[in-house]
Write an enzyme that holds these catalytic residues in place. Structure first.
Site, short mmCIF file in Angstrom:
data_model
loop_
_atom_site.label_atom_id
_atom_site.label_comp_id
_atom_site.label_asym_id
_atom_site.label_seq_id
_atom_site.Cartn_x
_atom_site.Cartn_y
_atom_site.Cartn_z
N ALA A 185 0.94 -1.26 -0.32
CA ALA A 185 0.10 0.11 0.03
C ALA A 185 0.85 1.40 -0.06
O ALA A 185 0.28 2.23 -0.39
CB ALA A 185 -1.03 -0.02 1.19
N CYS A 227 2.64 0.19 -12.08
CA CYS A 227 2.95 1.46 -12.90
C CYS A 227 4.29 1.30 -13.89
O CYS A 227 5.08 2.15 -14.07
CB CYS A 227 3.63 2.49 -11.77
SG CYS A 227 5.15 2.01 -10.93
N PRO A 278 2.92 4.56 -0.82
CA PRO A 278 2.66 5.45 0.55
C PRO A 278 1.37 5.56 0.94
O PRO A 278 0.93 6.35 2.03
CB PRO A 278 3.18 6.96 0.04
CG PRO A 278 2.86 6.90 -1.36
CD PRO A 278 3.11 5.46 -1.98
N GLY A 279 0.38 4.96 0.40
CA GLY A 279 -1.00 4.89 0.81
C GLY A 279 -2.17 5.65 -0.05
O GLY A 279 -3.08 5.59 0.60
#
Length: 435
Positions: free
Chosen positions: A265, A386, A267-268
């Protein structure tokens, strides 16, 4: 010592951390700006511009150096090579820096770092480059990969991989997009602060703000040298998140009361987005492997003010018995080659190798195999990366669908820089069949 020399020395140290010591650029730059908060905005902006610029253009900068230096860039001592790269970047891409200043400061820095015997070499090469910069000849079309590599500062093997997967026009569009100046995209929670109010606050903080034409809760920010300086950021009014990354929560479409696991997760951004969509109900468990990443999660969760989300340190490769069959939604945004975010993390193109890519494909499949067990019947699994590498994306989605027939691939999408808005991003939505 003049402040300008101090600034260039800091740039040198940051670049050495990245290119010599293996630190990631966004971490090295953040740590430096955290440490030197007292610097003026103009100086911090100069540091960020040169560090990112050298990394973005490094292959081209070495090519230029090699046209003028008998000692080729790869044979130079790391400190001298880094000083020279920085100076050449300023000469070619920063009109605001006088050529004399770029050359003189490079010589001073070389002397300060114990290379006084090379002052003549540094000065001579840089002066010649400054004088004949507009006469530099670039590779002709005989070797397409080499020419594209120098032009876009992307390793030849990556360009070859892209050309095998996409047409040349698409590849060049991606490469050009990675070299463009980038804004910071943020997502805000309209239930916490109105867009008009947030835009007013940001403008008062000296930030240039633009609304997104498609996503109502996204803003594009520029003229920022250091995000942590902004009170609006520290108060948690928004999270840094690319437009395409926002798709994860949109595709997952959580319902009130859902239990959600985000297995990688940090940086969230996605986990916090999902927690907001739950409207103070349900629960999001944001997991990651290391203490550092879990710390980032806790910081961002604290800033968000949300209470239906927690950060947990956990290895996604290890089966968590307590989670089996419990999650309405599992988010698996997994470690990848990162070739879709080279505009934000330019050092990744030099760190990545074919062997590492192959290992990442194996790791992604290993994690998918474990986390699939957490999805309850009728639940949703979101797989995303990504990168623009098809084996990590469509290839893994096809593999997962074949290996786990209890899941149905409902939709998938690959976005490409230069063709679509935002970063290069892949997302696939799987639905677990009802028992």
């Amino acid at each position: 010592m003049a402040q300008s020399t101090n600034t260039r020395e800091l740039i040198l140290e940051i670049l050495l951390q990245i290119t010599r010591d293996g630190e990631y650029s966004h971490i090295a730059l953040k740590n430096a700006l955290d440490q030197f908060q007292y610097l003026e905005k103009k100086e911090r902006a100069f540091i960020a511009r040169v560090v990112n610029g050298v990394l973005e253009r490094m292959i081209e900068l070495d090519y230029i150096l090699n046209q003028f230096s008998k000692v080729k860039a790869e044979k130079m001592k790391p400190v001298i090579r880094t000083i020279m790269r920085s100076a050449v970047y300023q000469l070619k891409y920063m009109d605001s820096v006088p050529a004399s200043a770029a050359c003189n400061e490079a010589v001073k820095l070389a002397v300060k770092k114990g290379f006084g015997n090379l002052r003549g070499f540094v000065n001579g090469v840089l002066r010649n480059i400054a004088r004949d910069l507009d006469k530099i000849s670039y590779p002709s079309g005989e070797d397409k990969l080499y020419g594209l590599s120098v032009r876009y500062s992307i390793p030849e093997w990556i360009l070859g991989q892209w050309l095998a997967e996409y047409d040349e026009e698409t590849v060049c569009a991606m490469a050009e997009e990675f070299l463009k100046e980038r804004q910071i995209t943020v997502r805000f929670n309209p239930d916490r602060i109105a867009k008009e109010e947030l835009m007013r606050i940001l403008k008062e903080e000296g930030v240039c703000v633009k609304e997104d034409c498609l996503v109502p809760y996204a803003l594009h920010l520029s003229d920022i040298d250091y995000l942590m300086k902004l009170e609006s950021f520290r108060k948690g009014y928004y999270q840094v998140q690319d437009l395409n990354s926002m798709q994860a929560a949109q595709w997952a479409a959580p319902k009130k009361g859902d239990y959600i696991i985000d297995v990688c997760a940090a940086p969230g951004g996605k986990a916090i987005h999902l927690a907001e969509m739950l409207d103070r109900t349900g629960h999001v468990e944001a997991r990651d492997l290391t203490e550092y990443k879990t710390g980032l999660l806790r910081e961002n969760i604290l800033r968000s003010g949300l209470t239906n989300i927690e950060a947990v340190q956990m290895d996604a490769r290890i089966r968590d018995k307590a989670s089996v069959g419990k999650a309405d939604i599992v988010i698996a945004d997994l470690p990848c080659s990162g070739l879709g975010v080279l505009g934000r993390k330019p050092d990744l193109k030099y760190k990545m190798t074919r062997d590492t890519q192959r290992e990442l494909v194996k790791l992604q499949r290993e994690i998918l195999s474990v986390t699939a067990e957490y999805v309850k019947p009728g639940g949703t699994l979101i797989y995303s990366t990504c990168t623009v590498h098809r084996e990590e994306n469509e290839g893994n989605a096809a593999w997962f669908a074949a290996q786990f027939p209890e899941f149905r691939l409902e939709r998938e999408r690959q976005t490409l820089p230069g063709r679509d808005l935002g970063d290069g991003f892949y997302i696939a939505l799987f639905r677990r069949r009802e028992e």
